[in-house]
Enzyme design. Structure first.
Site, mmCIF file in Angstrom:
data_model
loop_
_atom_site.group_PDB
_atom_site.id
_atom_site.type_symbol
_atom_site.label_atom_id
_atom_site.label_comp_id
_atom_site.label_asym_id
_atom_site.label_seq_id
_atom_site.Cartn_x
_atom_site.Cartn_y
_atom_site.Cartn_z
ATOM 1 N N SER A 665 0.984 -1.318 0.107
ATOM 2 C CA SER A 665 0.056 -0.039 -0.023
ATOM 3 C C SER A 665 0.979 1.242 -0.002
ATOM 4 O O SER A 665 1.819 1.388 -0.728
ATOM 5 C CB SER A 665 -1.087 -0.050 1.093
ATOM 6 O OG SER A 665 -1.867 0.881 1.066
ATOM 7 N N ASP A 750 -8.568 -4.727 -6.313
ATOM 8 C CA ASP A 750 -8.293 -4.011 -5.356
ATOM 9 C C ASP A 750 -9.113 -2.499 -5.635
ATOM 10 O O ASP A 750 -9.056 -1.832 -6.749
ATOM 11 C CB ASP A 750 -6.865 -3.305 -5.530
ATOM 12 C CG ASP A 750 -6.311 -2.478 -4.309
ATOM 13 O OD1 ASP A 750 -7.155 -1.951 -3.597
ATOM 14 O OD2 ASP A 750 -5.003 -2.752 -4.002
ATOM 15 N N HIS A 782 -6.980 -5.513 -2.052
ATOM 16 C CA HIS A 782 -6.028 -4.666 -1.355
ATOM 17 C C HIS A 782 -4.998 -5.531 -0.452
ATOM 18 O O HIS A 782 -5.326 -5.468 0.698
ATOM 19 C CB HIS A 782 -6.353 -3.323 -0.705
ATOM 20 C CG HIS A 782 -5.466 -2.494 -0.619
ATOM 21 N ND1 HIS A 782 -4.694 -1.775 -1.565
ATOM 22 C CD2 HIS A 782 -5.005 -1.744 0.558
ATOM 23 C CE1 HIS A 782 -3.873 -0.768 -0.859
ATOM 24 N NE2 HIS A 782 -4.032 -0.992 0.525
#
Length: 807
Positions: A665, A750, A782
């Site tokens: 991330s 995602d 994600h």
């Protein structure tokens, strides 16, 4: 400022498993052709294969490293690597005589479906080709598709029945480059190196712990006691997915309640004594649905069967059987209305319509919606009403950086307990009076860090403890009996930290005992009987004696800020000139914490030092430290990581030539930024669901984050007003500066960092003629939730890092 509620539905299980999850090749010029073993690599592989007994120097191993290996010699080596029993009944091929040195091995491999011969027979004396070797290794070592996008420039020249296998070799780090050269005669050195890697000998020294012990679903976790105290629910793997089980106290066997096969159950809660609710999404898309189910597994009901809708639990309404309050964005994907759902019939009734700016709701102890928070991302307002039939009225307004999070009502339903930093730098626990619109008391604050949460006591009708986190989580007790109880429990599990899970009015406590070397053990403690009862180990296969210490560290940034973090060093190794992996956290408005981290322990076990930095912009250290990260993506935030690396180099801990950066991330962004903006610092980088282009990231925020858009603009940069800044700090626009090997990993579903973020950086590097290993999983979002995908990820990660930091 966001409303908080005491939701029983847990956070995504994937984050627990990996508070948190690769395979790759070198960045390689397009015209370079397939990788060929150099002398040093081949010799190293031959030595290791000889040490393991696979090469004996007699029937195989006598050829020079640059001479072609025959099919028969390859059969012997593979059968030894697999430790196959040699049949006594010949070779299985007409052209392989019984006295041929390879006969037994060939027959063994044929019986296992590994060796195949054409119309001409097996041809044991002929040279092995690249495409033949590919199929041998894929069948021998079960090399399945791991999601890495791979193709060769000469793909069409590969025989059709070898094409998929040739790709598998590339995916599993056997062949690099863009040309495969299918008819190339494999040399002995090339085969030895390929076998060494296919067997995992490059990353699996005899003293290392199997990767599967670190990347593995917990044995049991998430224990919750039913309202009547007669049963206990928890999650446990079934068919490779975490499902919910229920066990009656006094009975041995637990009953499996759910039947999830595609995704893990994300979280669950007791609805009443005979019913549970649980949450799941589809392939990582974060469109969570809430289901109800009876404790015997019957009556499974989808309570939120809406397309492209996210459900979030507002209140489980513990005092109301068969009713829950749920937030749904089905009317408008940008905002959540509140519905009262009957868990028996599934009937849903809207009880609070969002006018368009409400970002959170809070109920009182009677389940009435009395508080709401409105926000445009920067300016937030606390709204309040005495009863549900009255309109909301504003109580206070805060600006970006100020925090006022209402957590729960006082037990008389008249005032609020909140987390607030209004008028101070660090958040504190306060009591707020809506009638006077004033904070009436500060229950607890800490000089150095934010106070994050508290423990209420329904029995005593008050807060009995507050929690804050410095290098570890600490409790501040306000009730002497609760403090004594905690100290008694802690004394019974020495060397462990304690997370209190639940306490009933009879003094029966459920808690988790953990440390940096243990995922944790659940216990019951009966204070009346002074009896400690073990419930379950979360990961009983982990040997604490073999795990590494996670040590809190501090260093000073180049502009004088004190930066906190953690350093994990390989156990038993001299901490000098070690290969280093920098592992920046996601968020970025989050922080790393002390405790058991399976991927950190995996890396330390493989010989790496692991640095985790709570860079500026991280939470937990106050308003000023958080705001110091505003519009500093790729700048001061990145400098904090760089300064941490330089500090470890100066201290002699890190080898300056063997530093990698890997994160997920925002941590994936930091990995890309590290390679683009400090290209001489890192020897390799891994971006896992990391954004590469801050313009497209901001343009594709999930609809229900729309109310936070202006906050993103203030903390990251406005794509119009700060266009030059965002261009300057987006790695995509500086891909020409990346020179270290890069591995990119992405989930196709995602909703936060969309696939385009990874596609763009990969395409930009490929345009330069740079080959980028790119793992794309079609059924993930994600971060990878399914264990088979996590294993693909980490198997590849350890090979990639070994390739570029160890070899």
């Amino acid at each position: 400022m966001n409303a908080s509620h005491h939701s029983k539905l847990g956070s995504k299980t994937a984050s627990f498993l990996l508070t948190a999850s690769l395979a790759v090749t070198l960045l390689f010029p397009a015209a370079a052709g397939a990788e060929r073993a150099d002398g040093a690599q081949a010799q190293s592989a031959i030595v290791r294969l000889t040490e393991t007994g696979i090469i004996d120097g007699k029937t195989a191993g006598m050829s020079p490293a640059d001479a072609p290996i025959t099919r028969g010699q390859a059969a012997i080596l593979i059968s030894r690597a697999l430790k196959l029993d040699i049949p006594a009944d010949g070779s299985g091929f007409a052209d392989v005589s019984a006295d041929d040195p390879a006969a037994g091995a060939v027959n063994a491999l044929k019986q296992h479906g590994i060796m195949k011969g054409g119309t001409r027979g097996f041809m044991p004396g002929e040279a092995l080709t690249s495409e033949q070797m590919a199929s041998l290794f894929v069948r021998a070592f079960a090399l399945s598709d791991n999601g890495i996008q791979a193709r060769y420039t000469d793909q069409a020249a590969i025989a059709s029945y070898h094409q998929a296998d040739a790709v598998r070799l590339k995916q599993h780090f056997i062949v690099e480059g863009t040309a495969f050269e299918p008819k190339h005669k494999v040399t002995y050195g090339e085969f030895a190196l390929a076998l060494y890697r296919a067997a995992g000998l490059d990353v699996r020294d005899p003293d290392v712990i199997p990767l599967e012990d670190f990347i593995r679903q917990p044995a049991q976790l998430g224990f919750q006691v039913s309202p009547d105290g007669k049963r206990m629910a928890f999650m446990m793997p079934w068919n490779n997915r975490l499902n919910v089980f229920v066990k009656t106290f006094g009975e041995q066997e637990a009953v499996r309640v759910t039947n999830a096969t595609e995704r893990n159950i994300a979280g669950f809660a007791w609805e009443n004594d005979s019913k549970l609710i649980y949450a799941m999404d589809d392939g990582g898309n974060e469109n969570f649905r809430i289901f109800s189910i009876n404790t015997d597994g019957t009556g499974n009901k989808d309570l939120t069967p809406y397309v492209n809708t996210t459900a979030m639990l507002i209140d489980p309404l513990e005092e109301k059987k068969d009713e829950i309050l749920v937030g749904l964005n089905k009317r408008d994907p940008r905002i959540f209305d509140v519905y009262r759902i009957n868990t028996e019939t599934g009937a849903a009734q809207m009880v609070a319509e969002n006018p368009g700016n409400i970002t959170g709701w809070l109920t009182d102890h009677d389940g009435k919606i009395r508080v709401a928070v409105s926000s445009d991302g920067n300016v937030s307002s606390l709204l309040y009403r005495e009863t549900e039939d009255k309109p909301f009225q504003p109580l206070l307004t805060t600006e970006l950086g100020d925090t006022f999070v209402p957590v729960m009502f006082t037990y008389d339903n008249k005032q609020l307990y909140a987390v607030s930093n209004i008028g101070r730098d660090k958040t504190a626990i306060v009591q707020y009076d809506p009638a006077s619109k004033q904070t009436v008391s500060t229950i607890f604050e800490h000089a150095d860090v934010d106070v994050t949460s508290f423990i209420p006591s329904k029995k005593q009708q008050k807060i009995v403890a507050a929690l804050y986190e410095t290098e570890k989580v600490h409790y501040q007790f306000f009730d002497p009996d609760t403090k004594k109880l905690y100290e008694t429990i802690a004394g019974k599990v020495p060397g462990k930290d304690i997370i209190l899970q639940s306490m009933n009015e009879q003094g029966r406590v459920m808690f988790l005992a953990y440390n940096d070397k243990s995922m944790g053990t659940y216990y019951f403690y009966d204070s009346g009987k002074d009896l400690l009862e073990k419930i379950a180990d979360t990961a009983p296969w982990i040997d604490e004696n073999k795990m590494a210490d996670m040590k809190p560290i501090t260093f000073e940034s180049r502009d004088g800020l004190t930066i906190h973090g953690y350093l994990t060093l390989p156990k038993g190794k001299d901490p000098k000139h070690l290969p280093l992996v920098v592992n920046p956290h996601g968020g970025p408005w989050a922080r790393d914490s002390w405790g058991f981290n399976p991927e950190v322990q995996l890396l330390a076990n493989r010989g790496y030092a692991v640095l985790q930095v709570n860079f500026r912009g991280s939470t937990g250290y106050g308003k000023q430290f958080l705001d110091a990260g505003n519009k500093q993506w790729g700048k001061a935030m990145q400098n904090d990581l760089t300064d941490g690396v330089q500090w470890l180099i100066k201290e002699g801990v890190a080898d300056p030539d063997k530093v990698a950066i890997y994160g997920a991330s925002y941590g994936g962004y930091a990995a890309l930024a590290g390679l683009a903006f400090t290209p001489d610092l890192y020897a390799a980088g891994v971006s896992y669901v990391g954004p590469s282009n801050l313009f497209t990231l901001l343009d594709s925020l999930p609809p229900y984050w729309e109310s936070e858009r202006t906050k993103f603009y203030e903390r990251m940069g406005d794509p119009v007003k700060d266009k030059a800044l965002l261009e300057e700090v987006s790695p995509l626009f500086h891909a020409d500066q990346i020179k270290a090997p890069l591995f990119v990993v992405q989930g196709a579903n995602d909703p936060r960092v969309k696939q385009a973020e990874s596609d763009q950086i990969v395409a930009a590097l490929q345009k330069r003629g740079v080959e980028v290993p790119y793992m794309l999983k079609a059924n993930e979002g994600h971060g990878f939730g399914n264990i088979e995908n996590q294993l693909d990820f980490y198997r590849s990660l350890e090979k990639f890092l070994h390739r570029h930091l160890m070899e």
